[in-house]
Design a protein around this motif. Structure first.
Motif: not given
Length: 348
Positions: A263-286
């Motif tokens: 499901s690649q889901a965390v806390a009920g949210l679709k979860t994605v990794t994207v190029p060049f995002f900080p290795a320990r970054g965490l952002l919830v948005t649309s």
């Protein structure tokens, strides 16, 4: 450049003349907006992430954000016996605007590389040539979006390998304009000493727990939205998976790994990794809360045959701005404040 390649390049130059309406492609020329849109679409085709966010044309170099699909609730009722009905603006009302700054995407292709394409027919040759810079341009735009800090007059890729000095990206926009939306910053956007330990014995026992806390930062009317996604850094994502796979846990908990992978889901949210995002970054948005604006009529191009360097040089510039449409629809944790536990049980 061998004779066959020279012929292919001459055919390419003639194609550019016809397509862009220029007599001499080696002299800087403006690119027609419809052709710029075609270039943007090709960049989006080369990157799943650019397909999902907004890449929008704007007429002015400076202005108010468009607020695409963003805003507070508008439903209501008015007692018209007492007063007139009033409309509600669909978009963000705060004063933060955008400013498109010139970004140069200058590349070159060596004669020897072009020689290796000389056996291809003209259409495929042109495709190979254009693909050499379209993909890199798309990746650079994403890199700037996540890592951009400033828009320096003179950039330096040695000191700023992640293009931190090319433009102000999305995460930096949040820090500057809405630091309360990002845990790990004070009200002025300065880094705090707070640490957010994710793992057994930490502030948050699981990544899910941390994300639930981050979701609470969003404006209430966005919290239940069905378009929210969790963008997470690869190191944090891998750590989450390893935690689920910990052999010391009960089999039922280990089975959660299969669900996580599926499901690649965390806390009920679709979860994605994207190029060049900080290795320990965490952002919830649309996705539609993140935008790249480019100024209409400000794209310039030149193609130069440079025999002094045995290469074809492509000079292309665009006036760009990175925009968070609604800060109330974004929340995260500063990547440098997140701590994980290593095999020895120490936080790092």
């Amino acid at each position: 450049m061998n004779p066959a390649t020279r012929n292919k390049f001459n055919m390419l130059s003639e194609h550019v003349k016809r397509q862009f309406g220029t007599d001499d492609p080696s002299r800087k020329f403006s690119v027609d907006p419809t052709l710029v849109q075609s270039l943007v679409e090709r960049q989006q085709e080369s990157s799943d992430f650019l397909k999902d966010i907004n890449v929008l044309r704007v007429s002015a170099q400076k202005g108010q954000r468009l607020g695409v699909g963003i805003g507070s609730p508008v439903a209501g009722r008015t007692d018209t016996n007492q007063k007139d009905r009033e409309t509600t603006y669909v978009g963000s009302m705060d004063s933060d605007g955008y400013e498109c700054v010139q970004t140069n995407f200058d590349t070159h292709v060596s004669y020897s590389m072009m020689d290796s394409w000389s056996h291809l027919d003209d259409a495929i040759f042109r495709k190979k040539y254009s693909e050499a810079f379209v993909k890199r341009m798309a990746l650079d735009r994403i890199m700037i979006g996540w890592n951009g800090k400033t828009a320096a007059r003179e950039t330096n890729r040695v000191e700023n390998p992640l293009l931190q000095d090319v433009n102000i990206g999305w995460l930096e926009k949040i820090r500057l304009n809405a630091p309360a939306q990002m845990m790990g910053y004070d009200g002025e956007g300065e880094e705090t000493s707070a640490e957010f330990k994710i793992g057994e014995g930490g502030n948050y026992g699981t990544l899910d727990a941390a994300v639930f806390d981050v979701i609470s930062l969003l404006d209430e009317w966005h919290v239940g939205g069905d378009d929210l996604v969790l963008i997470v850094g690869r190191e944090l994502w891998v750590s989450h998976g390893l935690t689920l796979y910990n052999e010391s846990r009960a089999a039922t908990e280990r089975n959660a790994l299969q669900v996580w992978l599926a499901s690649q889901a965390v806390a009920g949210l679709k979860t994605v990794t994207v190029p060049f995002f900080p290795a320990r970054g965490l952002l919830v948005t649309s996705y539609d809360n993140l935008s790249i604006y480019y100024q209409d009529g400000a794209t310039r191009r030149a193609i130069i045959d440079n025999p002094k360097r045995d290469r074809i040089e492509e000079y292309l510039s665009s006036n760009d701005a990175y925009v968070v449409e609604d800060y109330g629809k974004a929340g995260g944790i500063r990547s440098g404040a997140i701590k994980l536990k290593n095999e020895a049980g120490n936080w790092y």
